[in-house]
Design a protein around this motif. Structure first.
Motif, PDB file in Angstrom:
ATOM      1  N   LEU A  53       0.829  -1.209   0.000  1.00  0.00           N
ATOM      2  CA  LEU A  53       0.000   0.000   0.000  1.00  0.00           C
ATOM      3  C   LEU A  53       0.857   1.251   0.000  1.00  0.00           C
ATOM      4  O   LEU A  53       0.537   2.243  -0.667  1.00  0.00           O
ATOM      5  CB  LEU A  53      -0.943   0.009   1.204  1.00  0.00           C
ATOM      6  CG  LEU A  53      -2.143  -0.914   1.121  1.00  0.00           C
ATOM      7  CD1 LEU A  53      -2.907  -0.895   2.436  1.00  0.00           C
ATOM      8  CD2 LEU A  53      -3.043  -0.521  -0.020  1.00  0.00           C
ATOM      9  N   ASP A  54       1.952   1.226   0.730  1.00  0.00           N
ATOM     10  CA  ASP A  54       2.869   2.366   0.748  1.00  0.00           C
ATOM     11  C   ASP A  54       3.484   2.565  -0.637  1.00  0.00           C
ATOM     12  O   ASP A  54       3.599   3.697  -1.106  1.00  0.00           O
ATOM     13  CB  ASP A  54       3.955   2.152   1.802  1.00  0.00           C
ATOM     14  CG  ASP A  54       4.803   3.384   2.003  1.00  0.00           C
ATOM     15  OD1 ASP A  54       4.211   4.466   2.256  1.00  0.00           O
ATOM     16  OD2 ASP A  54       6.043   3.274   1.916  1.00  0.00           O
ATOM     17  N   ASP A  55       3.853   1.459  -1.307  1.00  0.00           N
ATOM     18  CA  ASP A  55       4.363   1.551  -2.683  1.00  0.00           C
ATOM     19  C   ASP A  55       3.316   2.179  -3.595  1.00  0.00           C
ATOM     20  O   ASP A  55       3.623   3.051  -4.408  1.00  0.00           O
ATOM     21  CB  ASP A  55       4.714   0.158  -3.228  1.00  0.00           C
ATOM     22  CG  ASP A  55       6.000  -0.387  -2.662  1.00  0.00           C
ATOM     23  OD1 ASP A  55       6.818   0.401  -2.148  1.00  0.00           O
ATOM     24  OD2 ASP A  55       6.184  -1.621  -2.730  1.00  0.00           O
ATOM     25  N   TRP A  56       2.083   1.723  -3.460  1.00  0.00           N
ATOM     26  CA  TRP A  56       1.011   2.233  -4.306  1.00  0.00           C
ATOM     27  C   TRP A  56       0.768   3.721  -4.050  1.00  0.00           C
ATOM     28  O   TRP A  56       0.590   4.497  -4.978  1.00  0.00           O
ATOM     29  CB  TRP A  56      -0.266   1.436  -4.042  1.00  0.00           C
ATOM     30  CG  TRP A  56      -1.454   1.969  -4.773  1.00  0.00           C
ATOM     31  CD1 TRP A  56      -1.742   1.812  -6.087  1.00  0.00           C
ATOM     32  CD2 TRP A  56      -2.503   2.758  -4.221  1.00  0.00           C
ATOM     33  NE1 TRP A  56      -2.914   2.450  -6.389  1.00  0.00           N
ATOM     34  CE2 TRP A  56      -3.401   3.042  -5.263  1.00  0.00           C
ATOM     35  CE3 TRP A  56      -2.764   3.247  -2.950  1.00  0.00           C
ATOM     36  CZ2 TRP A  56      -4.534   3.805  -5.059  1.00  0.00           C
ATOM     37  CZ3 TRP A  56      -3.899   4.002  -2.757  1.00  0.00           C
ATOM     38  CH2 TRP A  56      -4.769   4.263  -3.807  1.00  0.00           C
ATOM     39  N   ALA A  57       0.769   4.116  -2.787  1.00  0.00           N
ATOM     40  CA  ALA A  57       0.513   5.512  -2.450  1.00  0.00           C
ATOM     41  C   ALA A  57       1.623   6.434  -2.947  1.00  0.00           C
ATOM     42  O   ALA A  57       1.385   7.595  -3.262  1.00  0.00           O
ATOM     43  CB  ALA A  57       0.351   5.666  -0.937  1.00  0.00           C
ATOM     44  N   ARG A  58       2.834   5.931  -3.035  1.00  0.00           N
ATOM     45  CA  ARG A  58       3.968   6.734  -3.493  1.00  0.00           C
ATOM     46  C   ARG A  58       4.214   6.627  -4.996  1.00  0.00           C
ATOM     47  O   ARG A  58       5.141   7.249  -5.509  1.00  0.00           O
ATOM     48  CB  ARG A  58       5.230   6.317  -2.752  1.00  0.00           C
ATOM     49  CG  ARG A  58       5.188   6.641  -1.291  1.00  0.00           C
ATOM     50  CD  ARG A  58       6.457   6.145  -0.611  1.00  0.00           C
ATOM     51  NE  ARG A  58       6.411   6.310   0.816  1.00  0.00           N
ATOM     52  CZ  ARG A  58       6.882   7.373   1.450  1.00  0.00           C
ATOM     53  NH1 ARG A  58       7.441   8.342   0.771  1.00  0.00           N
ATOM     54  NH2 ARG A  58       6.791   7.453   2.746  1.00  0.00           N
ATOM     55  N   SER A  59       3.417   5.839  -5.685  1.00  0.00           N
ATOM     56  CA  SER A  59       3.658   5.623  -7.113  1.00  0.00           C
ATOM     57  C   SER A  59       3.438   6.922  -7.901  1.00  0.00           C
ATOM     58  O   SER A  59       2.575   7.731  -7.566  1.00  0.00           O
ATOM     59  CB  SER A  59       2.736   4.528  -7.651  1.00  0.00           C
ATOM     60  OG  SER A  59       1.411   4.986  -7.691  1.00  0.00           O
ATOM     61  N   PRO A  60       4.240   7.123  -8.954  1.00  0.00           N
ATOM     62  CA  PRO A  60       4.096   8.357  -9.732  1.00  0.00           C
ATOM     63  C   PRO A  60       2.810   8.395 -10.539  1.00  0.00           C
ATOM     64  O   PRO A  60       2.351   9.464 -10.932  1.00  0.00           O
ATOM     65  CB  PRO A  60       5.310   8.351 -10.650  1.00  0.00           C
ATOM     66  CG  PRO A  60       5.730   6.931 -10.733  1.00  0.00           C
ATOM     67  CD  PRO A  60       5.330   6.288  -9.431  1.00  0.00           C
ATOM     68  N   GLY A  61       2.184   7.256 -10.790  1.00  0.00           N
ATOM     69  CA  GLY A  61       0.956   7.211 -11.568  1.00  0.00           C
ATOM     70  C   GLY A  61      -0.263   7.656 -10.794  1.00  0.00           C
ATOM     71  O   GLY A  61      -1.306   7.951 -11.356  1.00  0.00           O
TER      72      GLY A  61
END
Length: 66
Positions: A53-61
């Motif tokens: 979830l942290d990866d998703w929240a920080r994703s540039p997209g």
């Protein structure tokens, strides 16, 4: 007035979650099948989900609402 103790984290949240998840999985592997082992596996899975979830929240997209 009480002053809070503060310190800088040496590792990122993702690194800490991954290390903790690995540690919990190793502990669970040492236990025989049962409720204690299941609880540790569940905690490790929750840490992995939090990391994703942290990866998703920080994703540039990911775009902020307009």
């Amino acid at each position: 007035m009480f002053k809070r103790r503060r310190f800088k984290q040496q590792l990122t949240l993702q690194e800490r979650l991954a290390a903790w998840s690995k540690q919990v999985q190793d502990e669970a592997a040492k236990l025989p099948p049962g409720p204690d082992r299941d609880a540790l596996i569940k905690k490790a899975r929750q840490a992995d989900v939090a990391n994703h979830l942290d990866d998703w929240a920080r994703s540039p997209g990911l775009q902020p609402p307009k």
